[in-house]
Design a protein around this motif. Structure first.
Motif, short mmCIF file in Angstrom:
data_model
loop_
_atom_site.label_atom_id
_atom_site.label_comp_id
_atom_site.label_asym_id
_atom_site.label_seq_id
_atom_site.Cartn_x
_atom_site.Cartn_y
_atom_site.Cartn_z
N VAL A 202 -56.42 30.46 45.48
CA VAL A 202 -56.57 29.21 44.75
C VAL A 202 -55.57 29.21 43.59
N THR A 203 -54.90 28.10 43.40
CA THR A 203 -53.93 27.97 42.31
C THR A 203 -54.42 26.93 41.32
N ARG A 204 -54.32 27.26 40.04
CA ARG A 204 -54.67 26.28 39.01
C ARG A 204 -53.79 26.47 37.78
N PRO A 205 -53.62 25.41 36.99
CA PRO A 205 -52.79 25.53 35.78
C PRO A 205 -53.37 26.52 34.79
N LEU A 206 -52.48 27.14 34.02
CA LEU A 206 -52.89 28.09 32.97
C LEU A 206 -52.37 27.61 31.63
N ASP A 207 -53.10 27.94 30.57
CA ASP A 207 -52.52 27.76 29.25
C ASP A 207 -51.73 29.02 28.90
N ARG A 257 -60.57 34.69 46.37
CA ARG A 257 -61.82 33.97 46.66
C ARG A 257 -62.90 34.22 45.63
N ARG A 258 -62.82 35.34 44.92
CA ARG A 258 -63.81 35.67 43.90
C ARG A 258 -63.40 35.15 42.52
N GLU A 259 -62.33 34.34 42.49
CA GLU A 259 -61.81 33.78 41.24
C GLU A 259 -61.23 34.85 40.33
N THR A 260 -60.81 35.96 40.91
CA THR A 260 -60.12 37.02 40.16
C THR A 260 -58.63 36.74 40.17
N PRO A 261 -57.97 36.76 39.01
CA PRO A 261 -56.52 36.50 39.00
C PRO A 261 -55.74 37.62 39.69
#
Length: 367
Positions: A202-207, A257-261
């Motif tokens: 999963v890709t999402r924007p980062l600050d 999948r576990r939301e781990t970067p």
């Protein structure tokens, strides 16, 4: 009589004249924004160290050469080091002595630093560095490029010669959408498929602070790496974001999948043109999924091609992903300590933020 000394405030107009004429091939006078940028980068930046100042070569009272230096704290295993990042070496060969460039570089390499590094050396600079005992790093000296939207890539390349063809961008976008829908899932040289990655990420924007935390985690794998606290990493990211010539800054994280970067990317994008990857980060074994996610993100945002700098840690992930390699500038290391040189030959975090690419002089208003 010639001398080499530290850069001073009053030298900035002359250095700007050299920079504008040599690197921009512009006619005098240099623009005022260039003077502001040079002052900010080489006199006011937090990486400026009085013990490792930028240097000028003066002959008969006139500045005929310049080399920039910044001091970056690095770590070799648990050993703290100071690295001199050398940049923007330039000499007025028509008016300077024949050895002015070599003398200037020799003086820059002879300071109190543990090592010196550049990742923007031209062929001429490479010969000078080697003549002074430096080692080229070929595995860090290649750029990679990947076509992700072929019609847009063709239109962008044509528009460089015939600017009116930029009006064909909407037609190119339409052609690329149709092309993606009508092709199979096989990886090919001609662009990305409709589902460019099936690895479950999963890709999402980062600050900036989130990116700095992932940078710190992902660079611990290297024996030679930045010795920067999170706030320093974030500061470099902020300095690297405004690059009008390269487009908008895009910073994203890649998660399992576990939301781990598992990694992150930082690139600049001009839509229907090139996405220039400044930093690609991945945990060991996750280089392929992170690369796939970066390419897919840039393609979805309208990039025609994606371009970045090679790192040895990425080499295996490059296989089978239809990336082309080419040489644009050389990465070079100089150190009196063989252990440092050996570590930088492969087990090192170099390039991107650990290089000259954060500078506003690359991709900025003067870029």
């Amino acid at each position: 009589m010639a001398e080499i000394r530290a850069l001073r405030e009053e030298d900035i107009p002359a250095v700007a004249g050299l920079f504008h004429g040599i690197f921009r091939r512009g006619e005098p006078p240099p623009p005022g924004v260039l003077l502001d940028d040079l002052r900010a980068v080489y006199l006011e930046d937090t990486a400026v160290d009085p013990q490792l100042p930028s240097l000028v070569h003066v002959e008969d009272g006139h500045i005929r050469g310049f080399i920039g230096r910044h001091a970056l704290p690095m770590v070799l295993n648990d050993r703290p080091l100071r690295m001199a990042l050398c940049s923007s070496i330039m000499v007025d060969h028509a008016k300077a002595g024949p050895l002015a460039g070599a003398k200037l570089l020799k003086s820059a390499l002879g300071g109190p630093q543990d090592l010196s590094f550049t990742d923007t050396a031209s062929d001429v600079s490479l010969r000078m560095w080697r003549g002074l005992g430096a080692a080229a790093l070929p595995q860090y000296s290649l750029d990679w490029i990947r076509v992700v939207n072929p019609a847009a890539a063709l239109a962008d390349a044509a528009a460089h010669r015939l600017p009116f063809l930029r009006h064909a961008a909407p037609l190119a976008r339409f052609a690329d959408r149709r092309f993606r829908r009508n092709r199979g899932e096989a990886v090919r040289w001609s662009g990305m498929g409709p589902t460019p990655s099936r690895n479950g990420t999963v890709t999402r924007p980062l600050d900036v602070e989130e990116f700095a935390a992932i940078f710190d985690t992902c660079t611990r794998r290297f024996a030679f790496r930045p010795g920067w606290p999170p706030e320093a990493i974030a500061a470099f990211v902020r300095k690297a974001m405004p690059k009008p010539s390269f487009g908008e800054a895009v910073i994203g994280g890649v998660f399992d999948r576990r939301e781990t970067p598992i990694g992150a990317f930082f690139y600049h994008l001009r839509r229907q043109s090139t996405a220039r990857v400044l930093q690609l980060l991945a945990l060991p074994g996750q280089e392929g999924p992170v690369l796939d996610a970066t390419l897919a993100d840039a393609a979805a945002r309208g990039a025609s091609t994606v371009r970045g700098r090679m790192q040895p840690a990425l080499m295996e992930a490059m296989l089978g992903r239809r990336l082309a390699l080419f040489h644009a500038s050389a990465s070079i290391i100089h150190s009196r300590d063989p252990a440092i040189t050996a570590a930088c030959a492969g087990d090192a975090c170099l390039g991107g933020l650990v290089g000259e690419q954060w500078s506003r002089l690359i991709g900025g208003e003067t870029g």
